[in-house]
Design an enzyme around this catalytic site. Structure first.
Site, PDB file in Angstrom:
ATOM      1  N   ASP A 213      53.936  16.018  27.341  1.00 32.22           N
ATOM      2  CA  ASP A 213      54.915  15.437  26.421  1.00 32.22           C
ATOM      3  C   ASP A 213      55.742  16.530  25.750  1.00 32.22           C
ATOM      4  OD1 ASP A 213      53.921  12.981  27.106  1.00 32.22           O
ATOM      5  OD2 ASP A 213      52.578  12.845  25.390  1.00 32.22           O
TER       6      ASP A 213
ATOM      7  N   LYS B 299      55.524   2.466  30.413  1.00 28.16           N
ATOM      8  CA  LYS B 299      55.085   1.292  29.645  1.00 28.16           C
ATOM      9  C   LYS B 299      56.174   0.212  29.605  1.00 28.16           C
ATOM     10  CE  LYS B 299      51.817   3.732  26.618  1.00 28.16           C
ATOM     11  NZ  LYS B 299      52.183   5.163  26.797  1.00 28.16           N
TER      12      LYS B 299
END
EC number: 4.1.1.23
Length: 264
Positions: free
Chosen positions: A40, A95
């Site tokens: 990330d 997601k």
């Protein structure tokens, strides 16, 4: 616990319908790694540098491509090349959470064209079964695989109870494309075998003050029947040597897997 988790990854690969699941389990056995690192970071150069360092020790690199400030097609090409060099799969942690027609466009098109380079992606099931069908129409012909979010590791998550039960039901109907779950544990009583990837893994800390709750590789693999540990800041956070930490988590994850096999 489901008896299948006491089989080796390579033995379980044979029973998987999805080609990515077969490839992933075989790769895990070959590399002796059940470690996925969540990369990330927000700069292309930092991402590629980190991935090149830790690539030999992971089975999956997990990305959040929409946080990259200088994303371009060259980054995708280099990331894919690193995957081939170090033998890992790429999981874009997108997601998805919209209706079927919208997620088809989000998956195939736009700036990121996720389906063209990510072996694996994931979705929430809040919109209904149509989200799985929409993603499948894009991903299945490309040989991709989908993980369903049946639970989340953050405190106060609403992804529990009937939400989880319905997610498991839909999974069973789409095992050609769906091959597992993002969850903290293995679910009982499913007819099809599947892979469980568990986030929120830490060897040194128990939480981050933002609702993330950490557990050890032994807890999730031996006690909860998970297959792959997802680690982020524990590998490359401030003051950490990413290669040293990737090796440490890989060894801890593999040791837990061997411990599980020895119990049967």
């Amino acid at each position: 616990m489901d008896a299948r988790v006491f089989q080796s990854y390579s033995a379980r690969a044979e029973g998987m319908k999805n080609p990515i699941a077969k490839e992933l389990l075989a790769l895990m056995e070959e590399k002796q790694s059940n470690l996925s690192v969540a990369v990330d970071l927000t700069k292309k150069s930092e991402i590629l540098e980190l991935v090149d360092k830790i690539g030999p020790y992971v089975c999956v690199i997990k990305t959040h491509i929409d946080v990259v400030e200088d994303f371009d097609q060259d980054m995708v090409e280099k990331l894919v090349a690193l995957g081939k060099k170090h033998r890992f799969l790429i999981f874009e942690d997108r997601k998805f959470a919209d209706i079927g027609n919208t997620v088809k466009l989000q998956y195939a098109s736009g700036v990121y064209k996720i389906a063209s380079w990510a072996h694996i992606t994931n979705c929430h099931t809040v919109p209904g079964e149509g989200i799985i069908q929409g993603l499948k129409e894009v991903g299945l012909p490309l040989g991709r695989g989908l993980l369903l979010l049946a639970e989340m590791s953050s405190k106060g998550s609403l992804a529990t109870g009937s939400y989880t039960e319905k997610t498991l039901e839909w999974f069973e109907k789409h095992t050609d494309f769906c091959f597992g779950f993002i969850a903290g544990r293995r679910f009982p009583n499913l007819q099809s075998d599947y892979i469980t990837m568990s986030p929120g893994i830490g060897l040194d800390v128990k939480g981050d003050g933002l609702g993330q709750q950490y557990r050890t590789p032994e807890e999730v693999i031996v006690n909860c029947g998970s297959d792959i540990i997802i680690v982020g800041r524990g590998v490359y956070g401030a003051g950490r040597n990413p290669v040293v930490e990737a090796k440490r988590y890989r060894e801890a994850g593999w040791k837990a897997y061997q411990q599980r096999l020895s119990q049967h």
